[in-house]
Design a protein around this motif. Structure first.
Motif, mmCIF file in Angstrom:
data_model
loop_
_atom_site.group_PDB
_atom_site.id
_atom_site.type_symbol
_atom_site.label_atom_id
_atom_site.label_comp_id
_atom_site.label_asym_id
_atom_site.label_seq_id
_atom_site.Cartn_x
_atom_site.Cartn_y
_atom_site.Cartn_z
ATOM 1 N N LEU A 44 -9.634 3.155 -12.833
ATOM 2 C CA LEU A 44 -8.845 3.757 -12.765
ATOM 3 C C LEU A 44 -8.037 3.564 -10.485
ATOM 4 C CD1 LEU A 44 -6.193 5.087 -13.067
ATOM 5 C CD2 LEU A 44 -7.259 6.454 -14.162
ATOM 6 N N ILE A 45 -9.227 4.247 -10.208
ATOM 7 C CA ILE A 45 -9.301 4.390 -8.611
ATOM 8 C C ILE A 45 -9.410 3.138 -7.530
ATOM 9 C CG2 ILE A 45 -10.598 5.775 -6.863
ATOM 10 C CD1 ILE A 45 -12.074 7.600 -9.365
ATOM 11 N N ALA A 46 -9.873 2.085 -8.368
ATOM 12 C CA ALA A 46 -9.729 0.850 -8.327
ATOM 13 C C ALA A 46 -7.777 0.998 -7.999
ATOM 14 C CB ALA A 46 -10.047 0.353 -7.956
ATOM 15 N N LEU A 47 -7.095 0.421 -8.757
ATOM 16 C CA LEU A 47 -6.040 0.494 -9.651
ATOM 17 C C LEU A 47 -5.100 1.207 -8.269
ATOM 18 C CD1 LEU A 47 -6.148 -0.160 -12.963
ATOM 19 C CD2 LEU A 47 -5.471 -1.620 -11.558
ATOM 20 N N ILE A 48 -4.965 2.716 -7.563
ATOM 21 C CA ILE A 48 -4.786 2.862 -7.985
ATOM 22 C C ILE A 48 -4.343 3.310 -6.348
ATOM 23 C CG2 ILE A 48 -4.163 5.705 -6.771
ATOM 24 C CD1 ILE A 48 -5.291 6.581 -9.489
ATOM 25 N N THR A 49 -5.564 3.455 -5.850
ATOM 26 C CA THR A 49 -5.791 2.546 -4.138
ATOM 27 C C THR A 49 -5.913 1.979 -3.741
ATOM 28 O OG1 THR A 49 -8.641 3.743 -4.377
ATOM 29 C CG2 THR A 49 -8.183 2.327 -2.290
ATOM 30 N N SER A 50 -5.231 0.184 -5.130
ATOM 31 C CA SER A 50 -4.809 -1.146 -4.405
ATOM 32 C C SER A 50 -3.588 -0.800 -4.051
ATOM 33 C CB SER A 50 -5.489 -1.648 -5.413
ATOM 34 O OG SER A 50 -4.505 -3.189 -5.847
ATOM 35 N N ALA A 51 -2.970 -0.012 -5.562
ATOM 36 C CA ALA A 51 -1.562 0.541 -5.871
ATOM 37 C C ALA A 51 -0.644 1.216 -3.586
ATOM 38 C CB ALA A 51 -1.048 0.963 -5.964
ATOM 39 N N ASP A 52 -1.802 2.219 -3.809
ATOM 40 C CA ASP A 52 -1.916 3.097 -2.359
ATOM 41 C C ASP A 52 -1.632 1.863 -0.887
ATOM 42 O OD1 ASP A 52 -1.409 5.114 -0.781
ATOM 43 O OD2 ASP A 52 -2.831 5.288 -0.325
ATOM 44 N N ARG A 53 -2.591 1.308 -0.899
ATOM 45 C CA ARG A 53 -2.373 0.083 0.373
ATOM 46 C C ARG A 53 -1.442 -0.679 0.075
ATOM 47 N NH1 ARG A 53 -9.173 -1.407 -0.486
ATOM 48 N NH2 ARG A 53 -9.543 0.682 0.457
#
Length: 56
Positions: A44-53
């Motif tokens: 979940l954190i990886a997805l959020i970080t990816s979307a944020d970038r």
């Protein structure tokens, strides 16, 4: 801008994941459940970080 204002980009997710996983262990979750929880949180954190970038 005040030097005392908190940094909005501060990464506090490692503390949150650690606290959630520790609570699961304390509550008596099985090892496989704790592993599944930790993996789910990290994904979940990886997805959020990816979307944020990709936004900025």
């Amino acid at each position: 801008m005040s030097t005392n204002s908190p940094n909005p980009r501060r990464r506090s997710w490692p503390y949150a994941v650690t606290a959630i996983v520790a609570l699961a262990v304390q509550q008596g979750w099985d090892a496989q459940q704790v592993i599944s929880l930790a993996v789910s949180l990290l994904v979940l954190i990886a997805l959020i970080t990816s979307a944020d970038r990709s936004d900025g």
